[in-house]
Design a protein around this motif. Structure first.
Motif, PDB file in Angstrom:
ATOM      1  N   ASP A  38       6.474  12.668 -53.686  1.00  0.00           N
ATOM      2  CA  ASP A  38       7.038  13.304 -52.507  1.00  0.00           C
ATOM      3  C   ASP A  38       6.386  12.785 -51.242  1.00  0.00           C
ATOM      4  N   ASP A  39       5.179  12.250 -51.365  1.00  0.00           N
ATOM      5  CA  ASP A  39       4.449  11.730 -50.218  1.00  0.00           C
ATOM      6  C   ASP A  39       3.815  10.403 -50.619  1.00  0.00           C
ATOM      7  N   PRO A  40       4.616   9.324 -50.639  1.00  0.00           N
ATOM      8  CA  PRO A  40       4.124   8.059 -51.169  1.00  0.00           C
ATOM      9  C   PRO A  40       2.950   7.470 -50.403  1.00  0.00           C
ATOM     10  N   GLY A  41       2.720   7.854 -49.160  1.00  0.00           N
ATOM     11  CA  GLY A  41       1.653   7.259 -48.378  1.00  0.00           C
ATOM     12  C   GLY A  41       0.270   7.764 -48.729  1.00  0.00           C
ATOM     13  N   THR A  42       0.145   8.817 -49.545  1.00  0.00           N
ATOM     14  CA  THR A  42      -1.163   9.407 -49.799  1.00  0.00           C
ATOM     15  C   THR A  42      -1.719   9.124 -51.187  1.00  0.00           C
ATOM     16  N   GLY A  43      -1.040   8.328 -51.984  1.00  0.00           N
ATOM     17  CA  GLY A  43      -1.539   8.071 -53.329  1.00  0.00           C
ATOM     18  C   GLY A  43      -1.209   9.231 -54.237  1.00  0.00           C
ATOM     19  N   THR A  44      -2.214   9.965 -54.675  1.00  0.00           N
ATOM     20  CA  THR A  44      -1.997  11.086 -55.579  1.00  0.00           C
ATOM     21  C   THR A  44      -1.837  12.366 -54.772  1.00  0.00           C
ATOM     22  N   SER A  45      -0.603  12.806 -54.630  1.00  0.00           N
ATOM     23  CA  SER A  45      -0.322  14.024 -53.882  1.00  0.00           C
ATOM     24  C   SER A  45      -0.385  15.235 -54.806  1.00  0.00           C
ATOM     25  N   ALA A  46      -0.319  16.408 -54.205  1.00  0.00           N
ATOM     26  CA  ALA A  46      -0.276  17.641 -54.994  1.00  0.00           C
ATOM     27  C   ALA A  46       0.937  17.617 -55.916  1.00  0.00           C
ATOM     28  N   ALA A  47       2.051  17.101 -55.423  1.00  0.00           N
ATOM     29  CA  ALA A  47       3.265  17.026 -56.241  1.00  0.00           C
ATOM     30  C   ALA A  47       3.049  16.111 -57.438  1.00  0.00           C
TER      31      ALA A  47
END
Length: 177
Positions: A38-47
């Motif tokens: 859901d948030d590709p820019g952050t690596g390992t997201s909560a999702a």
């Protein structure tokens, strides 16, 4: 102007309605699979973390189904489709490990009340079905809680799989009342 309550809609068979809901959830799951973040820019997201845990949980549940089927072959026709759906859930969450037909950690040995927590399969079919229903119920509840922690697509996927799990609980306990 007076208001009169509308007549109650006719009540159809509860099972048919539930199965239709489960089918809709399964369709939604099939349409929402994938491993995109859901948030590709952050690596390992909560999702991403929630989806990884959901995949592992579904894989574990599929192994539990396999153990019950191995211990109680007479339940295979009833449980096979539910297990197959659980395997599809794992895949929709990005699971990569193939759920084995029976896991050595979830043995088919007879056990008492502690079996529900240890993963052992009860010797009687009713107890084995209760074990699966309890596992499905707990997992559906965890997934419903996790909805608050994930956005968009992951939340929709969790919701649809939690609904399918609730339908599985009904199907596993049908006739117990």
């Amino acid at each position: 102007m007076s208001f009169s309550p509308s007549p109650r809609p006719p009540r159809g068979p509860r099972r048919r309605s539930l199965l239709a809901s489960a089918a809709g959830a399964a369709l939604l799951v099939g349409c929402t699979g994938g491993s995109g973040s859901d948030d590709p820019g952050t690596g390992t997201s909560a999702a991403d973390r929630v989806r990884a845990r959901a995949a592992r949980d579904s894989e574990t549940l599929a192994e539990r189904y396999a153990a019950v089927i191995a211990a109680h072959p007479g339940l295979a026709e009833r449980l096979g489709p539910l297990r197959e759906e659980v395997v599809r859930h794992a895949e929709a969450f990005g699971g990569v490990r193939a759920a084995s037909p029976a896991s050595p950690s979830v043995s088919a040995r007879a056990a008492g009340p502690a079996a529900r927590d240890s993963g052992a399969v009860p010797a009687d079919e009713k107890g084995a079905l209760a074990l699966l229903a309890d596992a499905e119920r707990k997992l559906a509840d965890r997934r419903a809680e996790a909805l608050l922690d994930v956005p968009g697509e992951s939340a929709r996927l969790l919701a649809s799989v939690a609904a399918a799990g609730a339908a599985h609980v009904f199907l596993l306990t049908e006739g117990d009342g």
